[in-house]
Design an enzyme around this catalytic site. Structure first.
Site, short mmCIF file in Angstrom:
data_model
loop_
_atom_site.label_atom_id
_atom_site.label_comp_id
_atom_site.label_asym_id
_atom_site.label_seq_id
_atom_site.Cartn_x
_atom_site.Cartn_y
_atom_site.Cartn_z
NE ARG A 183 -3.80 -2.23 0.18
CZ ARG A 183 -3.50 -3.41 -0.41
NH1 ARG A 183 -2.43 -3.53 -1.19
NH2 ARG A 183 -4.29 -4.45 -0.27
CB SER A 232 -8.32 -1.25 4.77
OG SER A 232 -8.89 -2.45 4.32
CD GLU A 302 -4.95 0.31 3.03
OE1 GLU A 302 -4.69 -0.65 3.78
OE2 GLU A 302 -5.60 0.19 1.97
C1 LIG Z 1 -15.58 0.44 -0.08
C2 LIG Z 1 -14.08 0.56 -0.31
C3 LIG Z 1 -13.34 -0.58 -0.57
C4 LIG Z 1 -11.96 -0.48 -0.79
N1 LIG Z 1 -11.24 -1.62 -1.04
C5 LIG Z 1 -9.92 -1.54 -1.29
C6 LIG Z 1 -9.15 -2.72 -1.59
O1 LIG Z 1 -9.65 -3.82 -1.62
N2 LIG Z 1 -7.82 -2.58 -1.83
C7 LIG Z 1 -7.20 -1.37 -1.80
O2 LIG Z 1 -5.99 -1.29 -2.05
N3 LIG Z 1 -7.91 -0.23 -1.54
C8 LIG Z 1 -9.23 -0.29 -1.28
N4 LIG Z 1 -9.94 0.86 -1.00
C9 LIG Z 1 -9.23 2.15 -0.92
C10 LIG Z 1 -9.16 2.93 -2.23
O3 LIG Z 1 -10.23 2.59 -3.11
C11 LIG Z 1 -7.83 2.73 -2.95
O4 LIG Z 1 -6.75 3.15 -2.15
C12 LIG Z 1 -7.78 3.51 -4.27
O5 LIG Z 1 -6.63 3.10 -4.99
C13 LIG Z 1 -7.73 5.01 -4.08
O6 LIG Z 1 -7.96 5.62 -5.33
P1 LIG Z 1 -8.65 7.06 -5.43
O7 LIG Z 1 -8.75 7.43 -6.86
O8 LIG Z 1 -9.92 7.07 -4.66
O9 LIG Z 1 -7.55 7.96 -4.71
P2 LIG Z 1 -7.74 9.04 -3.55
O10 LIG Z 1 -8.38 8.39 -2.37
O11 LIG Z 1 -8.38 10.26 -4.06
O12 LIG Z 1 -6.21 9.36 -3.21
C14 LIG Z 1 -5.41 8.36 -2.59
C15 LIG Z 1 -3.93 8.76 -2.73
O13 LIG Z 1 -3.55 8.68 -4.10
C16 LIG Z 1 -2.98 9.92 -4.52
N5 LIG Z 1 -3.36 10.13 -5.93
C17 LIG Z 1 -4.59 10.03 -6.48
N6 LIG Z 1 -4.54 10.28 -7.81
C18 LIG Z 1 -3.24 10.55 -8.09
C19 LIG Z 1 -2.55 10.89 -9.29
N7 LIG Z 1 -3.17 11.02 -10.47
N8 LIG Z 1 -1.21 11.10 -9.21
C20 LIG Z 1 -0.54 10.99 -8.03
N9 LIG Z 1 -1.16 10.66 -6.87
C21 LIG Z 1 -2.49 10.45 -6.90
C22 LIG Z 1 -3.58 10.97 -3.58
O14 LIG Z 1 -2.72 12.09 -3.48
C23 LIG Z 1 -3.64 10.18 -2.27
O15 LIG Z 1 -2.39 10.18 -1.64
C24 LIG Z 1 -11.32 0.78 -0.76
C25 LIG Z 1 -12.08 1.94 -0.52
C26 LIG Z 1 -13.45 1.83 -0.29
C27 LIG Z 1 -14.25 3.09 -0.06
#
Ligand SMILES: Cc1cc2nc3c(=O)[nH]c(=O)nc-3n(C[C@H](O)[C@H](O)[C@H](O)COP(=O)(O)OP(=O)(O)OC[C@H]3O[C@@H](n4cnc5c(N)ncnc54)[C@H](O)[C@@H]3O)c2cc1C
Length: 323
Positions: A183, A232, A302
């Protein structure tokens, strides 16, 4: 709600921003775009039209003005005092395409939903992407977080990542350059990922579809996926699961204000309706403190916490207790 002076920031930069084609929104409500539906304002939200527009923006904004990149906000806790400077969010229109480039590779823009990548892989008979079917984020967040599930992580699929640095210059990063760990990516924090090339393997479409269905069915039964949550809350510590330690410390269902550790999956924090960023973070630090007291384990967040505390409402790590 805290006052932000977004228009003053736009005015201060004046002509520098004049040629941009993307959308600038002063005092943007971050609770509208995060999964938690909580937190303060972004001083200015910028949604670039495309990569060229983003590069022009990065060149125009002086280095001393803070810049925060967000994805679709499924892993973000925004503090109630809001985010100073610019928040950049890539638009689906300019960064949301996914295309097949060879029988086993896919190129996807950073705003492409992970689910879409899984669907494109299924259509082309490319295996190894079923896990994205269950992750509600977009590609940029997956690249930064090394998102993973069902025994697969983003790092296993990444070939190359395209990014812009703070000066608006294109950078290309190999898988090794991304410095992946659980992660986590050690790639420089100022980089904005704009697209990535992923590689899977040839697989029968029926098998891929079955794996995607299994991912979804499993989630429906064990995770509160229809709640306002950030997934998480804590990383799994060495040798155990975060949820087991949270449960053992008696924190399943624990509530602070409108924030609760989900009774269904106690490593998921949920906004039951009225939670503030403060409630959520205070609950998280309370859980960390209790797990530390109970098992001597220091849980690591996380979820990414961003922005400023509301004056008088700072939350200290482990509630400031020297344990
Ligand atoms: C119901 C639910 C289930 C989930 N299950 C999982 C799972 O099974 N496994 C898992 O790993 N995660 C899970 N997650 C967490 C989340 O979906 C992941 O971490 C996902 O990859 C985050 O993507 P996001 O676009 O929402 O990023 P954001 O939450 O908006 O940002 C997360 C991070 O990524 C950075 N970021 C975003 N876009 C960019 C970019 N273009 N360039 C550089 N940095 C960037 C941001 O600065 C921040 O640090 C879950 C979340 C929810 C709500």
């Amino acid at each position: 709600m805290i006052m932000m002076h977004g228009q003053a920031l736009i005015d201060r930069l004046g002509d520098r921003l004049a040629g941009l084609r993307g959308r600038l929104t002063p005092n943007a409500e971050m609770d509208k775009i995060t999964w938690f539906r909580a937190g303060g304002l972004a001083e200015v939200l910028f949604q670039p039209a495309d990569e060229e527009d983003l590069a022009a923006f990065l060149k125009a904004v002086p280095e001393e003005i803070p810049l925060t990149i967000v994805g679709v906000g499924s892993n973000l806790l925004v503090r109630d005092g809001g985010i100073a400077g610019f928040v950049v969010r890539l638009s689906a229109k300019g960064f949301g395409e996914a295309e097949i480039v060879s029988p086993t590779t896919i190129k996807a823009g950073a705003a492409t939903p992970d689910k879409r990548v899984a669907a494109v892989a299924l259509e082309a008979g490319i295996g190894g992407f079923h896990f994205y079917h269950g992750i509600p984020g977009a590609v940029g967040g997956a690249l930064r977080m090394n998102a993973g599930a069902n025994g697969v992580e983003t790092r296993e699929r990444v070939v190359e990542v395209r990014a812009l640095d703070r000066g608006g210059n294109v950078q290309t990063l190999s898988n090794a350059d991304m410095g992946y760990a659980y992660r986590h990516s050690a790639a420089p924090s100022g980089l904005i990922f704009t697209s990535a090339l992923f590689e899977g393997f040839a697989e029968d479409k029926t098998a891929i579809k079955a794996a995607m269905d299994a991912v979804q069915n499993h989630r429906e039964t064990v995770q509160p996926i229809r709640e306002k949550t950030g997934g998480s809350t804590f990383k799994n510590p060495e040798g155990t699961s975060a949820w087991k330690e949270i449960d053992k410390a008696g924190c399943r269902g624990l509530m602070i204000g409108g924030a609760q550790m989900s009774p269904m999956h106690c490593n998921f924090m949920i906004n039951t309706g009225t939670a503030t960023g403060y409630d959520l973070e205070y609950l998280g630090e309370t859980v960390r403190t209790r797990v530390l007291e109970n098992a001597g384990i220091r849980l690591q967040w996380e979820i990414k916490r961003i922005g400023n505390f509301r004056p008088g409402h700072a939350v200290q790590e482990f509630l400031g207790q020297l344990l």
